[in-house]
Design a protein around this motif. Sequence first.
Motif, mmCIF file in Angstrom:
data_model
loop_
_atom_site.group_PDB
_atom_site.id
_atom_site.type_symbol
_atom_site.label_atom_id
_atom_site.label_comp_id
_atom_site.label_asym_id
_atom_site.label_seq_id
_atom_site.Cartn_x
_atom_site.Cartn_y
_atom_site.Cartn_z
ATOM 1 N N VAL A 13 10.141 -5.296 -8.140
ATOM 2 C CA VAL A 13 8.967 -6.142 -7.282
ATOM 3 C C VAL A 13 8.298 -5.548 -6.591
ATOM 4 N N GLU A 14 6.946 -5.539 -6.645
ATOM 5 C CA GLU A 14 6.193 -4.938 -5.930
ATOM 6 C C GLU A 14 6.114 -5.635 -4.332
ATOM 7 N N PRO A 15 5.742 -4.878 -3.474
ATOM 8 C CA PRO A 15 5.717 -5.495 -2.078
ATOM 9 C C PRO A 15 4.364 -6.363 -2.258
ATOM 10 N N GLY A 16 4.502 -7.638 -1.540
ATOM 11 C CA GLY A 16 3.538 -8.285 -1.229
ATOM 12 C C GLY A 16 3.628 -9.661 -2.549
ATOM 13 N N ALA A 17 4.489 -9.493 -3.227
ATOM 14 C CA ALA A 17 4.834 -10.380 -4.346
ATOM 15 C C ALA A 17 5.343 -11.628 -3.399
ATOM 16 N N LEU A 18 4.859 -12.958 -4.117
ATOM 17 C CA LEU A 18 5.367 -14.111 -3.517
ATOM 18 C C LEU A 18 6.541 -14.854 -4.462
ATOM 19 N N GLY A 19 7.535 -15.179 -4.082
ATOM 20 C CA GLY A 19 8.671 -15.748 -4.778
ATOM 21 C C GLY A 19 9.057 -16.978 -4.306
ATOM 22 N N ASN A 20 10.008 -17.819 -4.903
ATOM 23 C CA ASN A 20 10.601 -19.026 -4.476
ATOM 24 C C ASN A 20 12.044 -18.586 -4.227
ATOM 25 N N VAL A 21 12.474 -19.023 -2.948
ATOM 26 C CA VAL A 21 13.801 -18.571 -2.508
ATOM 27 C C VAL A 21 14.689 -19.850 -2.790
ATOM 28 N N LYS A 22 15.684 -19.569 -3.511
ATOM 29 C CA LYS A 22 16.555 -20.229 -4.285
ATOM 30 C C LYS A 22 17.800 -20.751 -3.147
ATOM 31 N N ASP B 161 0.738 -1.161 -0.056
ATOM 32 C CA ASP B 161 -0.118 -0.128 0.008
ATOM 33 C C ASP B 161 0.882 1.122 0.080
ATOM 34 N N LYS B 162 2.075 1.062 -0.313
ATOM 35 C CA LYS B 162 3.000 2.272 -0.212
ATOM 36 C C LYS B 162 3.402 2.214 -1.776
#
Length: 183
Positions: free
Chosen positions: A140-149, A119-120
């Motif tokens: 990358v927008e805050p709240g995006a879900l990604g895989n940690v390698k 929301d910012k």
Amino acid sequence: MRRRKIIGGLLSAFLVAAGLGSTPALAQSDGSSSIKVGSSGLPIPRFVSLKSARVNLRVGPGTNYAVSWMYTKAGLPVEIIQEFDNWRRIRDVDGTDGWVNQALLSGNRTGIVAPWLKDKESTVPLVASTAPNARRVADVEPGALGNVKECDGAWCLMRFGSHEGWIQQDLIWGVYPGEIIDD
């Protein structure tokens, strides 16, 4: 070169629908407390992800306990904070906690980018390397879900769809500050 912007659209919709987007989650274990070992032989606390797209969060460790919430997105990171038999007490990005069966959890590491900045009007750079002035791969927008390698204690290599790059570790909910993760 044109930079791509990775959004957390689906995750954002899920978090709002689930009531998780209403308050930012700033609380994350700092990793400085002594780590305990649970009955599974694994450390507590630890991060895992939801294996299924439908996971019931219960008020106690068993199917006789009421369901307090249902998660509807596989891959969301959660923190295991307690173990009892084959049940795990988890905490999500919003700080909500409850019990789920261990069969519904995966050791695959995922992370949510800076949910406290949601929301910012901001984005987080995904860069090609950890070197100073590294090429920016995407925003990358805050709240995006990604895989940690992997994580080296300061930076995490993450994948968002077809984009892969490094993000500062302290901007990810789903890994501890200073935590080392080898792929």
